[in-house]
Design a protein around this motif. Structure first.
Motif, PDB file in Angstrom:
ATOM      1  N   GLN A   1       0.832  -1.210   0.000  1.00  0.00           N
ATOM      2  CA  GLN A   1       0.000   0.000   0.000  1.00  0.00           C
ATOM      3  C   GLN A   1       0.866   1.258   0.000  1.00  0.00           C
ATOM      4  N   ALA A   2       2.006   1.193   0.657  1.00  0.00           N
ATOM      5  CA  ALA A   2       2.912   2.345   0.682  1.00  0.00           C
ATOM      6  C   ALA A   2       3.439   2.662  -0.714  1.00  0.00           C
ATOM      7  N   VAL A   3       3.593   1.641  -1.539  1.00  0.00           N
ATOM      8  CA  VAL A   3       4.091   1.844  -2.902  1.00  0.00           C
ATOM      9  C   VAL A   3       2.958   2.230  -3.849  1.00  0.00           C
ATOM     10  N   LEU A   4       1.819   1.542  -3.736  1.00  0.00           N
ATOM     11  CA  LEU A   4       0.760   1.676  -4.732  1.00  0.00           C
ATOM     12  C   LEU A   4      -0.335   2.689  -4.370  1.00  0.00           C
ATOM     13  N   HIS A   5      -0.519   2.944  -3.095  1.00  0.00           N
ATOM     14  CA  HIS A   5      -1.549   3.883  -2.628  1.00  0.00           C
ATOM     15  C   HIS A   5      -2.949   3.497  -3.098  1.00  0.00           C
ATOM     16  N   ASN A   6      -3.197   2.198  -3.200  1.00  0.00           N
ATOM     17  CA  ASN A   6      -4.496   1.711  -3.651  1.00  0.00           C
ATOM     18  C   ASN A   6      -4.707   0.322  -3.046  1.00  0.00           C
ATOM     19  N   GLN A   7      -5.800   0.140  -2.318  1.00  0.00           N
ATOM     20  CA  GLN A   7      -6.059  -1.106  -1.602  1.00  0.00           C
ATOM     21  C   GLN A   7      -6.135  -2.309  -2.546  1.00  0.00           C
ATOM     22  N   GLU A   8      -6.870  -2.197  -3.630  1.00  0.00           N
ATOM     23  CA  GLU A   8      -7.031  -3.331  -4.542  1.00  0.00           C
ATOM     24  C   GLU A   8      -5.714  -3.712  -5.209  1.00  0.00           C
ATOM     25  N   ASP A   9      -4.983  -2.710  -5.656  1.00  0.00           N
ATOM     26  CA  ASP A   9      -3.688  -2.986  -6.271  1.00  0.00           C
ATOM     27  C   ASP A   9      -2.719  -3.594  -5.260  1.00  0.00           C
ATOM     28  N   ALA A  10      -2.762  -3.104  -4.030  1.00  0.00           N
ATOM     29  CA  ALA A  10      -1.895  -3.640  -2.983  1.00  0.00           C
ATOM     30  C   ALA A  10      -2.218  -5.114  -2.718  1.00  0.00           C
ATOM     31  N   GLU A  11      -3.497  -5.444  -2.702  1.00  0.00           N
ATOM     32  CA  GLU A  11      -3.888  -6.842  -2.501  1.00  0.00           C
ATOM     33  C   GLU A  11      -3.434  -7.709  -3.672  1.00  0.00           C
ATOM     34  N   ASP A  12      -3.512  -7.173  -4.885  1.00  0.00           N
ATOM     35  CA  ASP A  12      -3.010  -7.905  -6.057  1.00  0.00           C
ATOM     36  C   ASP A  12      -1.512  -8.166  -5.933  1.00  0.00           C
ATOM     37  N   ALA A  13      -0.777  -7.169  -5.488  1.00  0.00           N
ATOM     38  CA  ALA A  13       0.673  -7.319  -5.341  1.00  0.00           C
ATOM     39  C   ALA A  13       1.009  -8.361  -4.270  1.00  0.00           C
ATOM     40  N   VAL A  14       0.264  -8.366  -3.170  1.00  0.00           N
ATOM     41  CA  VAL A  14       0.486  -9.368  -2.119  1.00  0.00           C
ATOM     42  C   VAL A  14       0.166 -10.755  -2.662  1.00  0.00           C
ATOM     43  N   HIS A  15      -0.903 -10.864  -3.418  1.00  0.00           N
ATOM     44  CA  HIS A  15      -1.263 -12.147  -4.043  1.00  0.00           C
ATOM     45  C   HIS A  15      -0.118 -12.634  -4.931  1.00  0.00           C
ATOM     46  N   ASN A  16       0.398 -11.746  -5.775  1.00  0.00           N
ATOM     47  CA  ASN A  16       1.521 -12.108  -6.652  1.00  0.00           C
ATOM     48  C   ASN A  16       2.755 -12.505  -5.847  1.00  0.00           C
ATOM     49  N   ALA A  17       2.977 -11.815  -4.741  1.00  0.00           N
ATOM     50  CA  ALA A  17       4.124 -12.138  -3.881  1.00  0.00           C
ATOM     51  C   ALA A  17       3.974 -13.540  -3.287  1.00  0.00           C
ATOM     52  N   PHE A  18       2.770 -13.883  -2.846  1.00  0.00           N
ATOM     53  CA  PHE A  18       2.559 -15.222  -2.295  1.00  0.00           C
ATOM     54  C   PHE A  18       2.695 -16.293  -3.379  1.00  0.00           C
ATOM     55  N   LEU A  19       2.251 -15.997  -4.582  1.00  0.00           N
ATOM     56  CA  LEU A  19       2.435 -16.957  -5.673  1.00  0.00           C
ATOM     57  C   LEU A  19       3.921 -17.154  -5.972  1.00  0.00           C
ATOM     58  N   ARG A  20       4.681 -16.083  -5.928  1.00  0.00           N
ATOM     59  CA  ARG A  20       6.128 -16.181  -6.146  1.00  0.00           C
ATOM     60  C   ARG A  20       6.766 -17.006  -5.025  1.00  0.00           C
ATOM     61  N   LEU A  21       6.317 -16.778  -3.804  1.00  0.00           N
ATOM     62  CA  LEU A  21       6.827 -17.542  -2.665  1.00  0.00           C
ATOM     63  C   LEU A  21       6.537 -19.032  -2.842  1.00  0.00           C
ATOM     64  N   ILE A  22       5.333 -19.357  -3.266  1.00  0.00           N
ATOM     65  CA  ILE A  22       4.956 -20.761  -3.471  1.00  0.00           C
ATOM     66  C   ILE A  22       5.805 -21.383  -4.577  1.00  0.00           C
ATOM     67  N   LYS A  23       6.040 -20.621  -5.623  1.00  0.00           N
ATOM     68  CA  LYS A  23       6.822 -21.131  -6.749  1.00  0.00           C
ATOM     69  C   LYS A  23       8.221 -21.564  -6.305  1.00  0.00           C
ATOM     70  N   HIS A  24       8.780 -20.854  -5.341  1.00  0.00           N
ATOM     71  CA  HIS A  24      10.134 -21.144  -4.849  1.00  0.00           C
ATOM     72  C   HIS A  24      10.102 -21.573  -3.382  1.00  0.00           C
ATOM     73  N   PHE A  25       9.035 -22.244  -2.982  1.00  0.00           N
ATOM     74  CA  PHE A  25       8.815 -22.529  -1.566  1.00  0.00           C
ATOM     75  C   PHE A  25       9.890 -23.410  -0.952  1.00  0.00           C
ATOM     76  N   SER A  26      10.467 -24.275  -1.728  1.00  0.00           N
ATOM     77  CA  SER A  26      11.506 -25.159  -1.176  1.00  0.00           C
ATOM     78  C   SER A  26      12.684 -24.348  -0.631  1.00  0.00           C
ATOM     79  N   ARG A  27      12.954 -23.175  -1.208  1.00  0.00           N
ATOM     80  CA  ARG A  27      14.042 -22.319  -0.729  1.00  0.00           C
ATOM     81  C   ARG A  27      13.715 -21.678   0.618  1.00  0.00           C
ATOM     82  N   PHE A  28      12.418 -21.411   0.850  1.00  0.00           N
ATOM     83  CA  PHE A  28      12.008 -20.632   2.015  1.00  0.00           C
ATOM     84  C   PHE A  28      11.442 -21.485   3.150  1.00  0.00           C
ATOM     85  N   GLN A  29      11.152 -22.733   2.879  1.00  0.00           N
ATOM     86  CA  GLN A  29      10.440 -23.559   3.844  1.00  0.00           C
ATOM     87  C   GLN A  29      11.171 -23.670   5.180  1.00  0.00           C
ATOM     88  N   LYS A  30      12.465 -23.804   5.171  1.00  0.00           N
ATOM     89  CA  LYS A  30      13.237 -23.991   6.404  1.00  0.00           C
ATOM     90  C   LYS A  30      13.781 -22.668   6.979  1.00  0.00           C
TER      91      LYS A  30
END
Length: 176
Positions: free
Chosen positions: A34-63
């Motif tokens: 929200q600090a970057v985008l200043h828009n609630q919907e866009d911020a939620e989209d960015a968080v969604h994309n971030a979680f998808l990126r995390l899942i894509k590389h989850f083996s790196r972050f799991q531990k």
């Protein structure tokens, strides 16, 4: 949304770990976007994309321990927000083309400035990120980093000065 993410993971252990990460860090990631985008919907989209990126590389972050994962998630969320901002600014109706061409250089300069921010030494960058991105007070930063308020204030002041020097050297102009 959490149920959707969990379906993308394979093992029960991954699902439990991801659920903990989601519950512990989602609101922080939303605040950063929200600090970057200043828009609630866009911020939620960015968080969604971030979680998808995390899942894509989850083996790196799991531990990764939670305290080490927090800054990584902030960076991932911020980068996704910046990417979304770029995409949104690139789409422009023809009648707005002149206005877009004027703002395109400003967006480019903004991204160059963000890139310059990462050149700060880690000691100053940590304080500056907490202060500028997360909006934390000196007292809150001091508690999180185990420092005195005076030390936080000093690091913030020195960080600002270093940022000014880097920005000036790179050809930007900063007010104040």
């Amino acid at each position: 949304m959490l149920i959707y993410y969990l379906q993308l993971l394979d093992t029960p252990e991954e699902k439990l770990r991801f659920e903990d990460i989601y519950r512990d860090h989602r609101s922080l990631m939303l605040h950063v976007t929200q600090a970057v985008l200043h828009n609630q919907e866009d911020a939620e989209d960015a968080v969604h994309n971030a979680f998808l990126r995390l899942i894509k590389h989850f083996s790196r972050f799991q531990k990764t321990p939670s305290e080490e994962l927090r800054p990584l998630l902030i960076v991932i969320a911020r980068n996704e927000a910046i990417s979304l901002l770029r995409k949104r600014r690139e789409v422009c109706p023809l009648e707005d083309w002149d206005a877009f061409s004027d703002s395109a250089s400003a967006v480019s300069s903004y991204h160059d400035l963000v890139e310059t921010f990462t050149r700060l030494p880690p000691t100053y960058r940590a304080v500056m990120e907490m202060k500028l991105l997360l909006g934390l007070s000196d007292g809150e930063i001091a508690a999180k980093l185990g420092l005195s308020k005076t030390a936080v204030s000093t690091r913030a002041s020195r960080g600002r000065q270093l940022l000014r020097e880097i920005v000036t050297k790179e050809g930007f102009s900063m007010d104040s």
